[in-house]
Design an enzyme around this catalytic site. Sequence first.
Site, PDB file in Angstrom:
ATOM      1  N   GLU A 261       0.588  -1.077   0.124  1.00 29.55           N
ATOM      2  CA  GLU A 261       0.175  -0.162   0.747  1.00 29.55           C
ATOM      3  C   GLU A 261       0.802   1.270  -0.008  1.00 29.55           C
ATOM      4  O   GLU A 261       1.028   1.617   1.029  1.00 29.55           O
ATOM      5  CB  GLU A 261      -0.767   0.490   1.428  1.00 29.55           C
ATOM      6  CG  GLU A 261      -2.155   1.492   0.765  1.00 29.55           C
ATOM      7  CD  GLU A 261      -2.454   1.544   2.345  1.00 29.55           C
ATOM      8  OE1 GLU A 261      -2.744   0.533   3.291  1.00 29.55           O
ATOM      9  OE2 GLU A 261      -3.727   2.157   2.278  1.00 29.55           O
TER      10      GLU A 261
ATOM     11  N   LYS B  22      -2.193  -1.907  -3.091  1.00 28.51           N
ATOM     12  CA  LYS B  22      -3.341  -1.598  -2.368  1.00 28.51           C
ATOM     13  C   LYS B  22      -3.418   0.529  -2.610  1.00 28.51           C
ATOM     14  O   LYS B  22      -2.179   1.286  -2.078  1.00 28.51           O
ATOM     15  CB  LYS B  22      -3.984  -1.825  -1.544  1.00 28.51           C
ATOM     16  CG  LYS B  22      -4.333  -0.179  -0.516  1.00 28.51           C
ATOM     17  CD  LYS B  22      -4.527  -1.188   1.023  1.00 28.51           C
ATOM     18  CE  LYS B  22      -5.631   0.018   1.944  1.00 28.51           C
ATOM     19  NZ  LYS B  22      -6.657  -1.512   2.963  1.00 28.51           N
TER      20      LYS B  22
END
Length: 345
Positions: free
Chosen positions: A181, A223
């Site tokens: 992420e 992500k």
Amino acid sequence: MNAQTLIDTASALVAGDKGLLAMDESNATCNKRFAALGIPQTEAARRDWRELIVTAPGLGESISGAILFDETIRQRTDAGKPFAQALSDVGIVPGIKVDMGAKPLAGHPGETVTEGLDGLRERLAEYAGMGARFAKWRGVIAIADGPGAGLPTPACIDVNAHALARYAALCQEAGLVPIVEPEVLMDGGHSLARCAEVTEEVLHRTFAQLLAQGVLLEGMLLKPNMVLPGEKAATQDSVEAVADATVAGLLRAVPAAVPGVAFLSGGQSAQLASARLDAMNTRHKSRLPWALTFSFSRAVQQPALDAWKGDAANVAEAQQALVFRARCNQAARRGGYDAKRDAPR
Ligand code: 13P
């Protein structure tokens, strides 16, 4: 590393039309959201909130995996079941946030590097023993333009990309699928084009490190942020413009071997997050080599938290609000979200 296990878990997390639920807020973040609603900032209240989520009827029909926080994976339901087990029992794969947060980056005012690599191998083994099958680590990149500022710096992008790849390699060694992420924040007044430029650069640098450090792309998930104008930008671009810019950047930077991209919501309203995901899947589905889905925290949880307010009498209503948002995003994943009615078609 058992490559097939990683590939199977990563594929399962993005199979069909489901998405992920991030419920991994640190105690500080969770307490901040509780404080805004007058909810006590205690371990017991945090447990009650997570119990409400984990036991929401029907959640497993739209959610494939849930990301827990360290405190939560050690807690149990009222019935005495560990939360990770309660999730597995309804078909939701349990995961765990393993970073220790974004800390000031030395010599780079206004920028951070995410910590948590020391001792990570041992912590991953412990979490795997508690039932986690995937993990998450968030790097944070701020945009600040204007005289003398010019963020992000290449140093900030590189140290975060390097740490993300070190984390991802350790996860795969432990048999856990890494969710990678790198979040470009929406704070500030920058344009959509500036966010697009920074996001693409961050993704290129991150994948360069993932490849350099031998991470199996088929056994991970990305992500990212959506490509958005800063929240204070004078021009707030249309849903379609956001969808087009986000997909264009991802197509340039994310290898097709990655099975799925699951967005963070990053402070967008619940409705806009659904509408933008829907537009990506409606307008670009046939061009996408990876699943395009969600891994929202605020955009799924906030309406439910607003309904709950810490009061046991509101649990059923809050659970309905939670499952409703999960269903809206499930619909968005297949291009079936009706933005006018804010409901699945
Ligand atoms: P938001 O959807 O609230 O951005 O949270 C996602 C997340 O997991 C942040 O790390």
